[in-house]
Design an enzyme around this catalytic site. Structure first.
Site, PDB file in Angstrom:
ATOM      1  N   ASP A   1      34.389  32.815  48.240  1.00  0.00           N
ATOM      2  CA  ASP A   1      34.239  32.637  46.795  1.00  0.00           C
ATOM      3  C   ASP A   1      35.627  32.761  46.186  1.00  0.00           C
ATOM      4  O   ASP A   1      36.160  33.868  46.040  1.00  0.00           O
ATOM      5  CB  ASP A   1      33.295  33.692  46.223  1.00  0.00           C
ATOM      6  CG  ASP A   1      32.904  33.378  44.777  1.00  0.00           C
ATOM      7  OD1 ASP A   1      33.619  32.596  44.131  1.00  0.00           O
ATOM      8  OD2 ASP A   1      31.884  33.927  44.303  1.00  0.00           O
TER       9      ASP A   1
ATOM     10  N   GLU B   1      36.388  31.399  43.210  1.00  0.00           N
ATOM     11  CA  GLU B   1      36.080  31.073  41.819  1.00  0.00           C
ATOM     12  C   GLU B   1      35.995  29.567  41.645  1.00  0.00           C
ATOM     13  O   GLU B   1      36.710  28.799  42.272  1.00  0.00           O
ATOM     14  CB  GLU B   1      37.073  31.688  40.839  1.00  0.00           C
ATOM     15  CG  GLU B   1      36.626  31.642  39.380  1.00  0.00           C
ATOM     16  CD  GLU B   1      35.213  32.211  39.149  1.00  0.00           C
ATOM     17  OE1 GLU B   1      34.245  31.452  39.333  1.00  0.00           O
ATOM     18  OE2 GLU B   1      35.082  33.391  38.796  1.00  0.00           O
TER      19      GLU B   1
ATOM     20  N   GLY C   1      31.705  36.746  40.039  1.00  0.00           N
ATOM     21  CA  GLY C   1      32.777  37.303  39.239  1.00  0.00           C
ATOM     22  C   GLY C   1      32.490  37.408  37.761  1.00  0.00           C
ATOM     23  O   GLY C   1      33.096  38.230  37.077  1.00  0.00           O
ATOM     24  N   ASP C   2      31.591  36.575  37.235  1.00  0.00           N
ATOM     25  CA  ASP C   2      31.348  36.610  35.790  1.00  0.00           C
ATOM     26  C   ASP C   2      30.098  37.405  35.431  1.00  0.00           C
ATOM     27  O   ASP C   2      29.605  37.343  34.318  1.00  0.00           O
ATOM     28  CB  ASP C   2      31.261  35.197  35.218  1.00  0.00           C
ATOM     29  CG  ASP C   2      30.010  34.462  35.662  1.00  0.00           C
ATOM     30  OD1 ASP C   2      29.420  34.855  36.681  1.00  0.00           O
ATOM     31  OD2 ASP C   2      29.630  33.492  34.993  1.00  0.00           O
TER      32      ASP C   2
END
Length: 368
Positions: free
Chosen positions: A248, A250, A324-325
């Protein structure tokens, strides 16, 4: 992913190690490498003490080390995680039964008897203070949409003793802003590993462990550098149904060096799985996986970074169990499921020999 040199405590400082200690460490690492190469069964104590001892010997020290199962340094003799019980909201730290050993599951069983418990924090064994608290706790400011994982969903045996996993379901995730406490940022090289499960997975975004945004927003390509494990086929065209070890980075879960399916990818469906990721920050990354009970690591990708990801733009937070978010008001939902037994983030680009020795140590730990 969008929803969508530190010494172990008590160790002799680098540069002052006795010659015999250095020789012993080298010998143990060699045993671990040979064990992986030839499939030997060796005691955990002969497999290089702990994964973070091996990484340190290879010049890539752990800057964060987490496990609910065992110590990741041979000298570690402190707390692994904390449980909170429902009956009175009291908490208790669960440590190891002995230095370098497995978790004191009996202490958890006694504390949580006749009630239920959750795991509120997994402590960092590296000495850097990079403890992973559940998102939604007061220790992770501004977090929401997340809750701590149940403490007794899965018990197992490792090192001959009973332990509990961090059994993550949708809505559970953990986080730490480690950018000021050793976690690599920007284009600095980085490596990591985790032991997870090939039987408790889903296609929800995103069961990650590794480097993530301090902002908890999907900021840019390269703002993340985390191991992803699950059945999500982000770009389509996948072969089979997984679960796969992917990166991952992003704005995408990468099976290799591009958005096209990597034909070297393979599913890891065993009960216990070792997953590794390393990234030199500018040109190269590698993804590997293996059965955590036997055998050597399989290299799934070792080559160039995807277009647009050089240089990396890592922010230095650590995420476990989400993308991540996640998880703040207006942020992405946490939809992933997965199991975490142990893992570490290291400074520098680990050698293949070091990663092979870590895998041998995991096998020798005797996950059952």
């Amino acid at each position: 992913m969008q929803s969508s040199l530190v010494s172990a405590p008590g160790r002799v400082p680098h540069g002052r190690r006795a010659p015999l200690a250095v020789a012993a460490r080298v010998a143990l690492t060699l045993v671990a490498v040979l064990a992986t190469a030839f499939g030997w069964s060796v005691p955990a104590s002969a497999a290089g003490t702990g994964p973070c001892d091996i990484y340190r010997s290879g010049g890539t020290p752990c800057v964060a080390a987490h496990s609910t199962v065992r110590a990741l340094y041979g000298s570690y003799n402190s707390r692994l995680y904390q449980v909170r019980r429902a009956s009175d909201n009291a908490t208790r730290d669960i440590g190891v039964r002995s230095a370098g050993g497995v978790a004191d599951a009996a202490a958890q069983d006694s504390f949580c008897a006749s009630t239920s418990c959750v795991i509120t924090v997994v402590y960092d064994q590296s000495g850097r203070g990079n403890d992973l608290w559940y998102q939604g706790s007061s220790v992770v400011p501004g977090s929401s949409q997340s809750s701590p994982a149940k403490a007794t969903s899965e018990s197992l045996t490792a090192g001959g003793g009973k332990a509990y996993s961090l059994y993550i379901n949708p809505g559970n995730s953990y986080w730490r802003d480690g950018h000021a406490s050793g976690v690599p940022t920007g284009s600095a090289p980085e490596g990591m590993y985790m032991v997870t499960s090939g039987t408790h997975v889903n296609s929800g975004c995103c069961f990650d462990y590794g480097n993530s945004e301090t902002t908890r927003k999907a900021d840019a390509a390269g703002a993340m550098d985390a191991i992803n494990f699950g059945t999500e086929c982000w770009f389509g065209g996948c072969s089979g149904s997984g679960p796969w070890v992917q990166a991952d980075l992003e704005w995408g879960l990468y099976p290799g060096g591009s958005q096209s399916w990597n034909p070297n990818q393979r599913a890891f469906t065993s009960k216990f799985v070792t997953a590794t990721l390393k990234n030199n920050g500018t040109s190269r990354f590698a993804v590997k996986g293996s059965n955590a009970q036997a055998g050597a690591l399989t290299t799934l990708w070792d080559g160039s970074l995807p277009s647009g990801y050089s240089p990396m733009k890592k922010q230095g937070a650590i995420v476990l169990g989400s993308g991540g978010d996640c998880c703040k008001p207006g942020g992405g939902a946490n939809l992933s499921a997965g199991t975490f037994y142990e893992g570490a983030v290291v400074s520098g680009y680990p050698s293949d020999q070091t990663e092979n020795a870590v895998q041998a140590n995991v096998v020798a730990a005797g996950y059952r």
